[in-house]
Design a protein around this motif. Structure first.
Motif, short mmCIF file in Angstrom:
data_model
loop_
_atom_site.label_atom_id
_atom_site.label_comp_id
_atom_site.label_asym_id
_atom_site.label_seq_id
_atom_site.Cartn_x
_atom_site.Cartn_y
_atom_site.Cartn_z
N TRP A 206 0.83 -1.20 0.00
CA TRP A 206 0.00 0.00 0.00
C TRP A 206 0.87 1.26 0.00
O TRP A 206 0.59 2.21 -0.72
CB TRP A 206 -0.93 0.01 1.22
CG TRP A 206 -2.09 -0.92 1.12
CD1 TRP A 206 -2.17 -2.07 0.38
CD2 TRP A 206 -3.33 -0.79 1.80
NE1 TRP A 206 -3.39 -2.67 0.57
CE2 TRP A 206 -4.12 -1.92 1.43
CE3 TRP A 206 -3.86 0.12 2.69
CZ2 TRP A 206 -5.41 -2.11 1.94
CZ3 TRP A 206 -5.14 -0.06 3.19
CH2 TRP A 206 -5.91 -1.16 2.81
N GLY A 207 1.92 1.23 0.82
CA GLY A 207 2.80 2.38 0.90
C GLY A 207 3.45 2.68 -0.43
O GLY A 207 3.57 3.84 -0.85
N SER A 208 3.87 1.63 -1.14
CA SER A 208 4.50 1.80 -2.44
C SER A 208 3.52 2.39 -3.45
O SER A 208 3.87 3.28 -4.24
CB SER A 208 5.02 0.46 -2.95
OG SER A 208 5.58 0.58 -4.24
N ALA A 209 2.27 1.91 -3.42
CA ALA A 209 1.25 2.40 -4.36
C ALA A 209 0.96 3.88 -4.10
O ALA A 209 0.80 4.67 -5.05
CB ALA A 209 -0.02 1.58 -4.22
N LEU A 210 0.91 4.25 -2.84
CA LEU A 210 0.64 5.65 -2.49
C LEU A 210 1.80 6.56 -2.90
O LEU A 210 1.60 7.66 -3.42
CB LEU A 210 0.38 5.77 -0.98
CG LEU A 210 -0.91 5.11 -0.48
CD1 LEU A 210 -0.92 5.02 1.03
CD2 LEU A 210 -2.13 5.88 -0.97
N SER A 211 3.02 6.09 -2.67
CA SER A 211 4.20 6.88 -3.04
C SER A 211 4.28 7.06 -4.55
O SER A 211 4.60 8.15 -5.05
CB SER A 211 5.47 6.22 -2.51
OG SER A 211 5.48 6.16 -1.10
N THR A 212 4.01 5.99 -5.29
CA THR A 212 4.03 6.06 -6.74
C THR A 212 3.00 7.06 -7.26
O THR A 212 3.23 7.74 -8.27
CB THR A 212 3.75 4.67 -7.35
OG1 THR A 212 4.75 3.75 -6.91
CG2 THR A 212 3.74 4.73 -8.87
N ALA A 213 1.88 7.16 -6.54
CA ALA A 213 0.83 8.09 -6.95
C ALA A 213 1.14 9.53 -6.54
O ALA A 213 0.39 10.45 -6.89
CB ALA A 213 -0.50 7.67 -6.34
N GLY A 214 2.23 9.74 -5.82
CA GLY A 214 2.63 11.10 -5.47
C GLY A 214 2.21 11.58 -4.11
O GLY A 214 2.35 12.76 -3.79
N TYR A 215 1.69 10.67 -3.26
CA TYR A 215 1.29 11.07 -1.92
C TYR A 215 2.53 11.25 -1.03
O TYR A 215 3.47 10.45 -1.10
CB TYR A 215 0.35 10.04 -1.30
CG TYR A 215 -1.05 10.12 -1.85
CD1 TYR A 215 -1.98 10.98 -1.31
CD2 TYR A 215 -1.43 9.34 -2.94
CE1 TYR A 215 -3.28 11.07 -1.82
CE2 TYR A 215 -2.71 9.42 -3.47
CZ TYR A 215 -3.62 10.29 -2.90
OH TYR A 215 -4.90 10.38 -3.42
N PRO A 216 2.55 12.28 -0.19
CA PRO A 216 3.69 12.51 0.71
C PRO A 216 3.91 11.33 1.64
O PRO A 216 2.97 10.58 1.96
CB PRO A 216 3.27 13.76 1.50
CG PRO A 216 2.25 14.44 0.63
CD PRO A 216 1.52 13.33 -0.06
N GLU A 217 5.15 11.15 2.07
CA GLU A 217 5.50 10.02 2.94
C GLU A 217 4.96 10.20 4.35
O GLU A 217 4.77 9.23 5.09
CB GLU A 217 7.02 9.86 2.99
CG GLU A 217 7.65 9.49 1.65
CD GLU A 217 7.20 8.12 1.16
OE1 GLU A 217 6.91 7.26 2.00
OE2 GLU A 217 7.16 7.92 -0.07
N SER A 218 4.73 11.45 4.77
CA SER A 218 4.19 11.72 6.10
C SER A 218 3.02 12.69 5.98
O SER A 218 2.85 13.37 4.96
CB SER A 218 5.27 12.31 7.01
OG SER A 218 5.80 13.51 6.45
N SER A 219 2.21 12.74 7.01
CA SER A 219 0.98 13.53 6.97
C SER A 219 1.24 15.03 6.80
O SER A 219 2.08 15.60 7.49
CB SER A 219 0.16 13.30 8.24
OG SER A 219 -1.02 14.08 8.22
N ARG A 220 0.50 15.62 5.88
CA ARG A 220 0.53 17.07 5.69
C ARG A 220 -0.88 17.64 5.72
O ARG A 220 -1.14 18.73 5.23
CB ARG A 220 1.21 17.41 4.36
CG ARG A 220 2.67 17.00 4.29
CD ARG A 220 3.33 17.48 3.02
NE ARG A 220 4.68 16.95 2.89
CZ ARG A 220 5.47 17.17 1.82
NH1 ARG A 220 5.02 17.91 0.83
NH2 ARG A 220 6.67 16.65 1.76
#
Length: 207
Positions: free
Chosen positions: A145-159
């Motif tokens: 899930w983390g990899s999919a989110l990162s690939t989609a451009g989501y930040p690594e930590s909450s903003r």
């Protein structure tokens, strides 16, 4: 002559400060015209613009108030979580999304109509199901899930803004017509290629 110039400067300065104060209190509007051009103004858009909304609205107002990087990811790759009751992996997945600060919508799978709606999204029979844009993940895996989110451009930590909250979960089949009543619902639910429920999972799915 000097006195007159000085008073003129003071008057101009006072007028400028008053204008700044008025602008600070004014509402700021965002409008999108028929040609797709986005305009920001402190006055409501004129007739003909197709979208009108205030900037910095409350939590859940599209991507207003979100940092640019996060807003762009939400717009291009929206995240949806399909979950079910008493599903520990679903709880783990939901917790991960919240801790990472991912804006997401949640759809619950409880009825046969919900199952049918989910079948159109994912052919796998494992819950939870996560969609990140067109990417689909069946079953919870923090790394995947983390990899999919990162690939989609989501930040690594909450903003996310401090007052942000996701919308309440809705049924996966929300808006669908109610299923017609049958004289043998139990047999219908388990007919065809849908195996019976296992534990707390909906019929045909597993955790």
């Amino acid at each position: 002559m000097t006195i007159g110039i000085t008073m003129g400067i003071r008057s101009a300065a006072t007028f400028f400060l008053l204008m700044l104060a008025t602008s600070a209190q004014a509402q700021l509007y965002k409008s999108t015209g028929p040609d797709g051009k986005v305009t920001y103004s402190d006055t409501p858009p004129v007739s003909g613009n197709v979208v009108q909304k205030k900037i910095g609205g409350g939590a859940g107002d599209d991507t207003d108030g979100l940092p640019y990087e996060l807003a762009l990811a939400v717009k291009n790759h929206p995240v949806t979580l399909y979950s079910s009751d008493k599903c520990i992996p679903c709880d783990d997945g939901r917790k991960m999304l919240k801790e990472r600060g991912i804006p997401f919508s949640e759809k619950t799978v409880k009825t046969n109509e919900d199952i049918a709606a989910l079948r159109k999204i994912a052919s796998d029979s494992q819950l939870p199901v996560l969609t990140v844009g067109r990417d689909k993940q069946s079953g919870f895996s923090s790394a995947t899930w983390g990899s999919a989110l990162s690939t989609a451009g989501y930040p690594e930590s909450s903003r996310l803004p401090a007052n942000y909250s996701n919308a309440a979960p809705v049924a996966a089949a929300q808006g669908a017509r109610p299923a017609a009543k049958t004289t043998a619902p139990a047999a219908t639910a388990n007919s065809g290629d849908v195996p019976p429920a296992t534990g707390n999972a909906p019929p045909g799915f597993r955790f």
